[in-house]
Design an enzyme around this catalytic site. Structure first.
Site, PDB file in Angstrom:
ATOM      1  N   LYS A  66       0.842  -1.191   0.000  1.00 20.60           N
ATOM      2  CA  LYS A  66       0.000   0.000   0.000  1.00 20.60           C
ATOM      3  C   LYS A  66       0.882   1.247   0.000  1.00 20.60           C
ATOM      4  O   LYS A  66       1.576   1.528   0.975  1.00 20.60           O
ATOM      5  CB  LYS A  66      -0.913   0.048   1.234  1.00 20.60           C
ATOM      6  CG  LYS A  66      -1.971   1.136   1.035  1.00 20.60           C
ATOM      7  CD  LYS A  66      -2.611   1.599   2.311  1.00 20.60           C
ATOM      8  CE  LYS A  66      -1.827   2.640   3.047  1.00 20.60           C
ATOM      9  NZ  LYS A  66      -1.662   3.935   2.345  1.00 20.60           N
ATOM     10  N   GLU A  99      10.198   0.520  10.268  1.00 21.63           N
ATOM     11  CA  GLU A  99      11.190   1.583  10.003  1.00 21.63           C
ATOM     12  C   GLU A  99      10.500   2.898  10.286  1.00 21.63           C
ATOM     13  O   GLU A  99       9.641   3.327   9.512  1.00 21.63           O
ATOM     14  CB  GLU A  99      11.638   1.534   8.538  1.00 21.63           C
ATOM     15  CG  GLU A  99      12.230   0.213   8.099  1.00 21.63           C
ATOM     16  CD  GLU A  99      13.646   0.008   8.606  1.00 21.63           C
ATOM     17  OE1 GLU A  99      14.211   0.931   9.208  1.00 21.63           O
ATOM     18  OE2 GLU A  99      14.164  -1.100   8.409  1.00 21.63           O
ATOM     19  N   CYS A 112      13.656  10.406   6.953  1.00 27.45           N
ATOM     20  CA  CYS A 112      13.616   9.891   8.326  1.00 27.45           C
ATOM     21  C   CYS A 112      14.974   9.984   9.003  1.00 27.45           C
ATOM     22  O   CYS A 112      15.053  10.199  10.203  1.00 27.45           O
ATOM     23  CB  CYS A 112      13.147   8.443   8.305  1.00 27.45           C
ATOM     24  SG  CYS A 112      14.039   7.459   7.098  1.00 27.45           S
ATOM     25  N   GLU A 149      10.456  15.014  15.721  1.00 29.42           N
ATOM     26  CA  GLU A 149      10.688  15.020  14.284  1.00 29.42           C
ATOM     27  C   GLU A 149       9.810  16.096  13.643  1.00 29.42           C
ATOM     28  O   GLU A 149       8.618  16.167  13.914  1.00 29.42           O
ATOM     29  CB  GLU A 149      10.311  13.642  13.734  1.00 29.42           C
ATOM     30  CG  GLU A 149      10.788  13.417  12.334  1.00 29.42           C
ATOM     31  CD  GLU A 149      10.464  12.014  11.850  1.00 29.42           C
ATOM     32  OE1 GLU A 149       9.366  11.516  12.145  1.00 29.42           O
ATOM     33  OE2 GLU A 149      11.309  11.425  11.172  1.00 29.42           O
TER      34      GLU A 149
HETATM   35  P1  NAD Z   1       2.439   7.712   8.431  1.00 24.05           P
HETATM   36  O1  NAD Z   1       2.836   6.791   9.510  1.00 24.05           O
HETATM   37  O2  NAD Z   1       1.364   8.677   8.680  1.00 24.05           O
HETATM   38  O3  NAD Z   1       2.006   6.891   7.147  1.00 24.05           O
HETATM   39  C1  NAD Z   1       2.830   5.908   6.589  1.00 24.05           C
HETATM   40  C2  NAD Z   1       1.954   4.933   5.835  1.00 24.05           C
HETATM   41  O4  NAD Z   1       1.145   4.242   6.765  1.00 24.05           O
HETATM   42  C3  NAD Z   1       1.006   5.566   4.824  1.00 24.05           C
HETATM   43  O5  NAD Z   1       0.922   4.715   3.709  1.00 24.05           O
HETATM   44  C4  NAD Z   1      -0.316   5.593   5.597  1.00 24.05           C
HETATM   45  O6  NAD Z   1      -1.446   5.580   4.762  1.00 24.05           O
HETATM   46  C5  NAD Z   1      -0.223   4.304   6.393  1.00 24.05           C
HETATM   47  N1  NAD Z   1      -1.023   4.261   7.609  1.00 24.05           N
HETATM   48  C6  NAD Z   1      -1.508   5.283   8.351  1.00 24.05           C
HETATM   49  N2  NAD Z   1      -2.177   4.806   9.425  1.00 24.05           N
HETATM   50  C7  NAD Z   1      -2.107   3.452   9.371  1.00 24.05           C
HETATM   51  C8  NAD Z   1      -2.562   2.394  10.203  1.00 24.05           C
HETATM   52  N3  NAD Z   1      -3.237   2.629  11.322  1.00 24.05           N
HETATM   53  N4  NAD Z   1      -2.274   1.120   9.854  1.00 24.05           N
HETATM   54  C9  NAD Z   1      -1.565   0.854   8.746  1.00 24.05           C
HETATM   55  N5  NAD Z   1      -1.110   1.813   7.912  1.00 24.05           N
HETATM   56  C10 NAD Z   1      -1.362   3.098   8.218  1.00 24.05           C
HETATM   57  O7  NAD Z   1       3.796   8.436   8.014  1.00 24.05           O
HETATM   58  P2  NAD Z   1       4.022   9.473   6.841  1.00 24.05           P
HETATM   59  O8  NAD Z   1       3.614  10.804   7.332  1.00 24.05           O
HETATM   60  O9  NAD Z   1       3.485   8.996   5.562  1.00 24.05           O
HETATM   61  O10 NAD Z   1       5.619   9.385   6.691  1.00 24.05           O
HETATM   62  C11 NAD Z   1       6.457  10.123   7.444  1.00 24.05           C
HETATM   63  C12 NAD Z   1       7.051   9.296   8.546  1.00 24.05           C
HETATM   64  O11 NAD Z   1       7.715   8.151   8.014  1.00 24.05           O
HETATM   65  C13 NAD Z   1       8.105  10.043   9.303  1.00 24.05           C
HETATM   66  O12 NAD Z   1       7.908   9.881  10.675  1.00 24.05           O
HETATM   67  C14 NAD Z   1       9.395   9.382   8.867  1.00 24.05           C
HETATM   68  O13 NAD Z   1      10.437   9.476   9.778  1.00 24.05           O
HETATM   69  C15 NAD Z   1       8.994   7.996   8.600  1.00 24.05           C
HETATM   70  N6  NAD Z   1       9.912   7.343   7.680  1.00 24.05           N
HETATM   71  C16 NAD Z   1      10.771   6.385   8.176  1.00 24.05           C
HETATM   72  C17 NAD Z   1      11.697   5.774   7.335  1.00 24.05           C
HETATM   73  C18 NAD Z   1      12.654   4.737   7.875  1.00 24.05           C
HETATM   74  O14 NAD Z   1      13.207   3.992   7.084  1.00 24.05           O
HETATM   75  N7  NAD Z   1      12.850   4.662   9.163  1.00 24.05           N
HETATM   76  C19 NAD Z   1      11.729   6.108   5.992  1.00 24.05           C
HETATM   77  C20 NAD Z   1      10.843   7.067   5.505  1.00 24.05           C
HETATM   78  C21 NAD Z   1       9.928   7.674   6.375  1.00 24.05           C
END
Ligand code: NAD
Length: 488
Positions: free
Chosen positions: A186, A260, A294, A391
């Site tokens: 997804k 992650e 991230c 963050e």
């Molecule tokens: P998010 O957690 O809001 O969303 C990430 C994904 O999860 C999206 O596809 C979203 O639709 C989905 N999602 C949301 N709620 C969910 C649930 N309850 N169950 C399952 N899926 C769900 O994060 P974001 O705003 O899209 O991304 C930014 C974040 O991602 C930042 O905190 C960043 O640090 C992190 N990030 C981490 C890495 C890493 O490798 N550690 C890499 C990139 C981004």
């Protein structure tokens, strides 16, 4: 003395190479389908707010159909296929990413808002590299250190964020397929288009139906996917908050998970560092991809004796960055990915000021439409300030100072996160001393934000668990063979 900034003639990349459909369905069992019980949502270009397309939002019956398709493909085809045959598909996908690189770069820039220079030179080549690297593993799993016959888990549910849409897809899909799993992925709701283009690549590669399924939608679709009982393995990249929800949702089930999550990396500059190079590393560390990274080096820890020099040089350098049309090849800073994210960056920056830190932003004209934020530096930041602890996920740097290596280390490790860190010094011994003590999954020395498919990436503490990339990342998709007498 101010640095002269020369005007550049516009150098826009052409959009003609992409063909965005007015609407998209879901990629299930090898073909695009209308949702059974889902609805739809629009995806925007964050730099102009232009609607790019209408995308299906998968509901429970759609997610169920995708998981069933992945299960059937796992049982009937993929898990039974010899590794060298699976490897051929992965090589094919890697080559197709290269062949369609320009199209994918333009699509990513339109949907995400990041500069074309980055999608062209970083996101897309690295995505291809991940498929090439894992193609090489597909018939060598016996050498992964997991026994002679490690087994795949089965069906992997993969949920990714919007900051590197195609690259995160590659980080997820390539190792899963190499290890013999099938997947339902997804993409994030604000950046679905390159994942849908990847669905087309799967068809072009003749990948057996059901091996890769792509369901678009928001958090609800993600939750339906990770909680589906037909899933064996969950791989999630995103915020710590959602990571926690997922960990709670799958606790007590046999599902395996890698998470992650977020970060708040320290980028540590000692007084013997090559300052000009460190400035480039600081810029790369936090202003690359508008800071939507991230592992971004969002906490600059600079030794007190060189702090004024470093901050002055940094501000001079930031004054030369070009913010604007992400499709222009000269652009350094593109658009913020969404109105929601812009609001968070603005709120956190205001909190920084209210808490007493000094805010400075590079002088630049922000375009009238779209979501924009200038490169911003906070000085006079204390460890207790929220901008030093949480963050922000935007082009915002907090500067703190230190006097001794011990103090630098204590401040660097004083965070709930543990994803990455950077050290800038001339002394090799100091690099090793710091690297051994920094509680971070990745430590860069005299560089920052370098990635390689062979190098494991992942965090400690609230940055999650598990690794992606390299042998460690592959291991996250394999059940070890623990029969006696085997192992490498
Ligand atoms: P998010 O957690 O809001 O969303 C990430 C994904 O999860 C999206 O596809 C979203 O639709 C989905 N999602 C949301 N709620 C969910 C649930 N309850 N169950 C399952 N899926 C769900 O994060 P974001 O705003 O899209 O991304 C930014 C974040 O991602 C930042 O905190 C960043 O640090 C992190 N990030 C981490 C890495 C890493 O490798 N550690 C890499 C990139 C981004």
């Amino acid at each position: 003395m101010s640095t002269p900034v020369f005007d550049y003639a516009p150098a826009p990349e052409s959009r003609a190479v992409v063909d965005i459909a007015p609407s998209y369905g879901l990629f299930i069992d090898g073909s695009m389908r209308e949702p059974l019980d889902g609805t739809s949502f629009t995806t925007l270009s964050p730099s102009t707010e232009e609607v790019l397309s209408e995308v299906a939002e998968a509901g429970p019956a759609d997610v169920d159909a995708a998981v069933r398709a992945a299960r059937a493909a796992y049982t009937d085809t993929w898990s039974a296929m010899p590794g060298r045959e699976r490897g051929k598909y992965l090589f094919r996908l890697a080559r197709l990413i290269q062949e369609r690189a320009r199209e994918l770069a333009v699509l990513e820039t339109l949907d995400n808002g990041k500069p074309i220079r980055e999608t062209r030179d970083v996101d897309v080549p690295l995505a291809a590299a991940h498929f090439f690297y894992h193609a090489g593993w597909a018939d060598r799993l016996a050498f992964a250190g997991l026994g002679a016959h490690p087994r795949p888990y089965g069906v992997a549910a993969q949920v990714i964020p919007w900051n590197f849409p195609l690259l995160m897809l590659a980080w997820k899909i390539a190792p899963a397929l190499a290890a013999g799993n099938t997947v339902v992925l997804k993409p994030a709701e604000t950046t679905p288009l390159t994942a849908l283009a990847f669905a087309d690549l799967c068809r072009q590669a003749d990948l057996p139906p059901g091996v890769v399924n792509i369901v678009t939608g928001a958090g609800r679709t993600g939750r339906l996917l990770v909680e589906h009982p037909g899933v064996d393995k969950v791989a999630f990249t995103g915020s710590t908050e959602v990571g926690r929800q997922i960990a709670r949702a799958i606790a007590g089930t046999p599902k395996k998970a890698t998470l992650e999550l977020g970060g708040k990396a320290a980028n540590i500059v000692f007084d013997d560092a090559p300052i000009d190079q460190a400035i480039e590393g600081i810029v790369r560390g936090v202003f690359f991809n508008q800071g939507h990274v991230c592992c971004a080096g969002t906490r600059l820890l600079v030794q007190e004796s060189v702090a004024d020099e470093v901050v002055a040089a940094l501000k001079r350098r930031l004054g030369t960055l070009r913010l604007g049309d992400p499709m222009d090849k000269n652009t350094d800073i593109g658009a913020i990915n969404s109105a929601t994210q812009l609001d968070r960056i603005e709120t956190m920056s205001q909190i920084g000021e209210d808490e007493g830190a000094t805010r400075w932003s590079a002088a630049c004209t922000l375009p009238e439409r779209g979501f924009w934020f200038p490169p911003t530096v906070f000085t006079n930041v204390a460890q207790t300030h929220r901008i030093a602890r949480e963050e922000i996920f935007g082009p915002v740097l907090s500067v703190l100072t230190f006097r001794t290596p011990d103090e630098a280390l204590a401040k660097a490790n004083n965070t709930p996160f543990g994803l990455s860190a950077g050290v800038w010094t001339e002394k090799g011994s100091r690099i090793l001393w710091m690297a051994q003590r920094l509680r971070a999954g990745v430590v860069w020395a005299n560089t920052f934000n370098h990635f390689d498919p062979a190098s494991p990436f992942g965090g400690y503490k609230e940055s999650g668990y598990g690794r992606e990339g390299g042998r460690h990342g592959l291991a996250a998709y394999l059940v070890p063979d623990e029969s006696p007498g085997v192992g490498v």
